[in-house]
Design an enzyme around this catalytic site. Sequence first.
Site, PDB file in Angstrom:
ATOM      1  N   ASN A  96      40.535  49.187  41.026  1.00 20.11           N
ATOM      2  CA  ASN A  96      41.959  48.943  41.448  1.00 20.11           C
ATOM      3  C   ASN A  96      42.134  50.072  42.826  1.00 20.11           C
ATOM      4  O   ASN A  96      41.288  50.807  43.034  1.00 20.11           O
ATOM      5  CB  ASN A  96      42.953  49.294  40.367  1.00 20.11           C
ATOM      6  CG  ASN A  96      43.128  48.512  39.469  1.00 20.11           C
ATOM      7  OD1 ASN A  96      42.994  47.098  39.683  1.00 20.11           O
ATOM      8  ND2 ASN A  96      43.434  48.700  38.106  1.00 20.11           N
ATOM      9  N   CYS A 134      40.295  41.041  36.081  1.00 17.57           N
ATOM     10  CA  CYS A 134      41.301  41.876  35.310  1.00 17.57           C
ATOM     11  C   CYS A 134      41.815  41.085  33.998  1.00 17.57           C
ATOM     12  O   CYS A 134      41.815  39.887  34.130  1.00 17.57           O
ATOM     13  CB  CYS A 134      42.437  42.265  36.266  1.00 17.57           C
ATOM     14  SG  CYS A 134      43.822  43.113  35.368  1.00 17.57           S
ATOM     15  N   HIS A 135      41.854  41.987  32.869  1.00 19.06           N
ATOM     16  CA  HIS A 135      42.163  41.021  31.619  1.00 19.06           C
ATOM     17  C   HIS A 135      43.498  41.216  31.616  1.00 19.06           C
ATOM     18  O   HIS A 135      44.161  40.847  30.127  1.00 19.06           O
ATOM     19  CB  HIS A 135      41.410  41.944  30.678  1.00 19.06           C
ATOM     20  CG  HIS A 135      41.707  43.370  30.640  1.00 19.06           C
ATOM     21  ND1 HIS A 135      40.744  44.319  30.116  1.00 19.06           N
ATOM     22  CD2 HIS A 135      42.780  44.178  30.566  1.00 19.06           C
ATOM     23  CE1 HIS A 135      41.248  45.678  30.192  1.00 19.06           C
ATOM     24  NE2 HIS A 135      42.415  45.503  30.555  1.00 19.06           N
ATOM     25  N   HIS A 189      48.240  42.167  38.687  1.00 22.63           N
ATOM     26  CA  HIS A 189      49.427  42.929  38.198  1.00 22.63           C
ATOM     27  C   HIS A 189      50.712  42.445  38.347  1.00 22.63           C
ATOM     28  O   HIS A 189      51.646  43.158  37.926  1.00 22.63           O
ATOM     29  CB  HIS A 189      49.233  44.386  38.586  1.00 22.63           C
ATOM     30  CG  HIS A 189      47.977  44.986  38.229  1.00 22.63           C
ATOM     31  ND1 HIS A 189      47.518  46.349  38.325  1.00 22.63           N
ATOM     32  CD2 HIS A 189      46.668  44.667  37.073  1.00 22.63           C
ATOM     33  CE1 HIS A 189      46.390  46.584  37.794  1.00 22.63           C
ATOM     34  NE2 HIS A 189      46.027  45.696  37.016  1.00 22.63           N
TER      35      HIS A 189
END
Length: 439
Positions: free
Chosen positions: A146, A168-169, A198
């Site tokens: 990130n 990304c999970h 996000h």
Amino acid sequence: MRIVFVGAGSVVFTRQLLHDILSFPELSDVEIVLYDIDLERLQVAAALAAGIAKAAGARPVLSATADRRAALVGADVVVNMIAVGGHSAIVTDFEIPAAAGVRQTIGDTLGIGGIFRALRTFPVLRDLAADMQQVCPEAWLLNYTNPMAMNIQYLTAIAPQLKVAGLCHSVYWTVRGLCDLIDVPFAEVDYLSAGVNHQAWILRWQHAGRDLYPALDAVIASYPEQARRVRVDMYRRLGFFPTETSEHSSEYVPWYLGRDSEISRLRIPVGSKLRSSAENLAVYDELRASLAAGRMPDTDWEDAAEYAPQVIHSLATDTPRTIQVTTANTGLITNLPAGAAVEVPAGVDRLGVHPRHVGALPAQLAALNRHFLSVVELVVAAAVEGDPRHIRHAAMSDPATAASLTVEQIWQLCDAMVVAHGEALPEPLRSAPLAAGVG
């Protein structure tokens, strides 16, 4: 297949990826190269890798090196998980803004923390991309570091021919959590998510053709405490559930962190990343001590559903999968800027990662994403153009920062952050430019 872990000293994450990779029988004999500039952490990662391989009954070819270029030669997949500056840089990212009046929770994606995390990561990404283009130009770069959107947009700007996917999970775990909340098996649901990393949105969530959002509404109505979470509050007002935690989500909008009443109402854990980062150091110290004493830590973990092992398996076996990726917007989301780093579904097979067209987001969601991406664009512009003013422009555009400080305070905060991070930043960005008409 040759797999290179860049930043392998992030041993907590490294051990999960190694476990997941070696759990596939077809990958039991892959070549895995561990690279890190921290020799102690690299040694710990190497010992851990050998133990995981033994526990899995696998026979990978394992090596470790502090020479990045040598590690990358002949790579098929490069997994990037670097954390430039480590815990001390995270402390800086929180303490200086806090002293100026800016609250953060995670500080790794947007805001002052995200901006400066990106700026100290970009030089390493630049060198990594240059090495890959010379010694493994056909390799896939799978990025976990990130701030995801900033890093992917920067890589796209400086090395457009590089094959890059941001992983990304958050979408996976968001949908899993929602399914648990309404007691529907995750394996039986269909869902569609898109937006930016996000700050993406669950656009469709169905079970046997039935929309599941009404069931979620019923749970929220039955348990009022559920409403005391940022992303539930956002869902109730925007109509679609956001894909990151409430801690993360609170930082990307101007509505919450600047007000004590909202922090209390929505139980926002200010500074939570500082605590989790310190806990990670403790976990690392315990792991290092165990390995030094000849004790292998427990490796009987639940599969974490991380995407990199799945991508690697699909590349090796042509097994088709659908995952979420961050990638350049080539018409994938039609009402977000062209070229911006967006998060969309993607197919995966032996030929690589294939992002899928989504179309237009609902207008209210696109509006928030465009605000998010404006900050991303300005941070990338600061590095690509070597213009330190764009750091300040990015901070001025950041929703949570702008809601907390005056423009002069924002410039002063950026000046202080530049001094604090010093040589970790690109050289052209280390100056403190005056605002027009000042001085």
